[in-house]
Enzyme design. Structure first.
Site, PDB file in Angstrom:
ATOM      1  N   HIS A  39      22.988  44.453   9.868  1.00 20.01           N
ATOM      2  CA  HIS A  39      22.106  43.381  10.354  1.00 20.01           C
ATOM      3  C   HIS A  39      22.643  42.023   9.895  1.00 20.01           C
ATOM      4  CE1 HIS A  39      18.873  45.966  11.795  1.00 20.01           C
ATOM      5  NE2 HIS A  39      19.065  46.693  10.711  1.00 20.01           N
ATOM      6  N   ASP A  52      23.665  36.482  -1.561  1.00 16.96           N
ATOM      7  CA  ASP A  52      22.585  37.203  -2.218  1.00 16.96           C
ATOM      8  C   ASP A  52      21.305  36.479  -1.859  1.00 16.96           C
ATOM      9  OD1 ASP A  52      21.731  39.417  -3.652  1.00 16.96           O
ATOM     10  OD2 ASP A  52      21.489  38.257  -5.491  1.00 16.96           O
TER      11      ASP A  52
END
Ligand code: IMP
Length: 191
Positions: free
Chosen positions: A11, A68
């Site tokens: 994704h 992140d």
């Protein structure tokens, strides 16, 4: 230009490739034959993004970036934050995390939250960092089937649908990662 995105998450890769468009070609870790999970041992988003990018750069000597992301929930004092992936425990699923979040927020009136993304880019051995953020609220139940992670319960400010009810294109236009990615792409275009 070619860049390796230090992720196995299809994704994320799809989102990044869509944002980069023709300006640069983004490949995942498979492209360099890396099948292992890179451990996120840092205590901040910045540290984890850097750890992942450095791992790929040192092992494969390629231009690369890593991201992140953390979901910070106001009523939980900013948790799960950097621990968003492992919120419900090691090897938990996206659904485990969502269920835990909804239990912790049961009855809460303050449902404000934000996603933050840090991208660490290593280009020709130089290090660069880009950040993106989106504010919104956590709904008490799930809506939509698109996207991944906490998308079904995150409704961005100014919208009455969750990320999981948006097209990839619409999510990218306002999302934390979309914003950080566009900062990186804009920077690359100045070179
Ligand atoms: P990481 O950046 O893959 O470590 O993401 C940490 C956690 O945040 C994971 O559990 C992801 O599912 C979640 N997360 C990251 N990006 C998104 C997003 O765009 N939408 C929803 N959840 C996300």
């Amino acid at each position: 230009m070619e860049l390796i995105f230090a992720t196995h998450n299809r994704h994320k890769l799809q989102e990044a490739a869509a944002i980069a468009g023709a300006s640069c070609v983004v490949f995942g870790l498979d492209h360099v034959g890396c099948s292992e999970e890179i451990e996120e041992t840092g205590e901040t988003l910045q540290a984890n993004a850097r750890i992942k990018a450095e791992y790929v750069f040192q092992k494969y000597q390629v231009n690369c970036f890593a991201d992140d992301t953390g979901l910070e929930v106001e009523a939980l004092g900013g948790r799960p934050g950097v621990y968003s992936a492992r919120y419900a425990g090691e090897h938990c699923s996206f659904q485990d995390n969502i269920r835990k979040l909804l239990v912790e927020l049961d009855g809460a009136t303050n449902r404000k939250a934000c996603f933050k993304t840090v991208i660490h880019l290593i280009l020709n051995g130089q290090h660069y960092e880009f950040e993106g953020r989106v504010d919104g609220i956590i709904l008490p139940e799930q809506h939509g089937t698109e996207g991944f992670g906490y998308d079904p319960v995150f409704m961005p400010d100014g919208f009455n649908v969750t990320f999981a009810e948006m097209s990839e294109y619409d999510k990218n236009a306002i999302s934390h990662r979309g914003r950080a990615m566009r900062k990186m792409i804009n920077f690359l275009q100045t070179l």
